[in-house]
Design an enzyme around this catalytic site. Structure first.
Site, PDB file in Angstrom:
ATOM      1  CB  SER A  17      -0.937   0.011   1.220  1.00 33.12           C
ATOM      2  OG  SER A  17      -1.660   1.230   1.259  1.00 33.12           O
ATOM      3  CB  SER A  19      -2.704   4.385   1.967  1.00 35.85           C
ATOM      4  OG  SER A  19      -3.589   4.049   0.925  1.00 35.85           O
ATOM      5  CE  LYS A  67     -11.751  -0.718  -1.673  1.00 37.85           C
ATOM      6  NZ  LYS A  67     -11.554  -0.201  -3.041  1.00 37.85           N
ATOM      7  N   GLY A 127     -16.420  -6.235 -10.633  1.00 41.02           N
ATOM      8  CA  GLY A 127     -16.233  -6.314  -9.192  1.00 41.02           C
ATOM      9  C   GLY A 127     -16.499  -4.997  -8.489  1.00 41.02           C
ATOM     10  CB  ALA A 131     -19.762  -1.263  -7.915  1.00 40.22           C
ATOM     11  CD  GLU A 153     -22.494 -16.050 -13.035  1.00 42.22           C
ATOM     12  OE1 GLU A 153     -21.645 -16.865 -12.626  1.00 42.22           O
ATOM     13  OE2 GLU A 153     -22.863 -15.972 -14.232  1.00 42.22           O
ATOM     14  N   GLY A 234      -4.222   4.380 -12.904  1.00 42.52           N
ATOM     15  CA  GLY A 234      -4.962   4.189 -11.664  1.00 42.52           C
ATOM     16  C   GLY A 234      -4.333   4.885 -10.470  1.00 42.52           C
TER      17      GLY A 234
END
Length: 275
Positions: A17, A19, A67, A127, A131, A153, A234
């Site tokens: 990460s 972050s 999440k 995934g 969304a 699906e 990204g």
């Protein structure tokens, strides 16, 4: 240490990460003595880890696979979290507030690249990031979204989100012919994914601007071969969703701009480049 001065990013895996570098640079620039770390937490261990936090904790950033459980744990949700069923930011205090800053991070990444509005979008994958990408597409003005999923699906949730937003979502097999051109493509595939050239070429030729959610290693195979208008890494989403998290941790809202925000963004960007 000041009251509620501890923060961290949780996930599994978590060692990669960026972050802590992003947040640490921002808090230093803001003159805040806040600590931001990282901790490996899986879904099974999340409830106990959350319950163990004391009043020195201000908030958490959540990455995969936390999440959805963070969404279910929050007492109050922002609109993007409710729509996507995903929370990547928890603000601690009298009540547990959950936010999804990935949506705004994608929107800000497009806008920073000079793309202020799009009418049609192709999303690769179905995934959690897909969304957020769907809601971001709506916020950028999209009226039609094509979702390409390896499992049909898997797109059902995105179709329901599209219904809630009153935009048309067409779910197609991942390898379907790219019949129509779109203004933008959002790739949410796992890092390192290499598409067959016979599929990648038509997607590139009809795909407009590419937003590639993966950013390490960079460029991705898809980004390296993209012949569309331009490519957005990204990393831009990672950066701008973190800016929104910092706003939340500082003000309680993700749309309240930080003092000298342009300077803070530049410092955050440099911190990762130099890390």
């Amino acid at each position: 240490m000041s009251t509620r001065s501890r923060l961290a990013v949780w996930g599994d895996p978590i060692g990669h990460s960026q972050s802590p570098a992003l947040h640490g640079a921002a808090y230093a620039q803001l003159g805040l003595d806040w600590q931001y770390g990282r901790q490996r937490v899986d879904v099974a261990g999340f409830p106990a880890a959350l319950n163990a936090l004391d009043d020195s904790w201000r908030g958490l950033s959540l990455t995969m696979p936390l999440k959805e459980i963070a969404h279910d744990s929050a007492v109050e949700l922002d609109g993007h979290a409710r729509l996507t069923g995903a929370v990547n930011t928890l603000l601690l205090g009298e009540r547990l507030r959950g936010f999804n800053t990935d949506v705004g991070g994608i929107v800000d990444a497009f806008r920073d690249a000079g793309v202020s509005g799009i009418r049609s979008v192709r999303i690769l994958g179905a995934g959690a990031t897909a969304a957020s990408a769907l809601v971001a597409a709506h916020d950028l003005g999209a009226q039609r979204v094509e979702v390409r999923a390896r499992r049909p699906e898997a797109a059902d949730r995105l179709i329901r989100i599209g219904d809630a937003l009153d935009i048309v979502v067409d779910a197609v097999p991942f390898d379907a012919a790219a019949a129509d051109s779109v203004d933008a493509t959002v790739a949410t595939l796992p890092s390192g994914t290499v598409l067959d050239a016979a599929l990648a070429a038509p997607l590139s030729g009809s795909g407009g601007v590419l937003f590639e959610a993966a950013y390490a290693p960079w460029p991705s195979a898809l980004a390296a071969g993209w012949s569309g208008e331009r490519v957005i890494s990204g990393f831009e989403m990672l950066l701008y969703q973190a800016v929104r998290q910092i706003r939340i941790f500082l003000t309680g809202e993700q749309d309240a701009a930080l003092p000298d925000e342009d300077v803070i963004v530049a410092v955050m960007r440099s911190a990762v480049v130099e890390d």
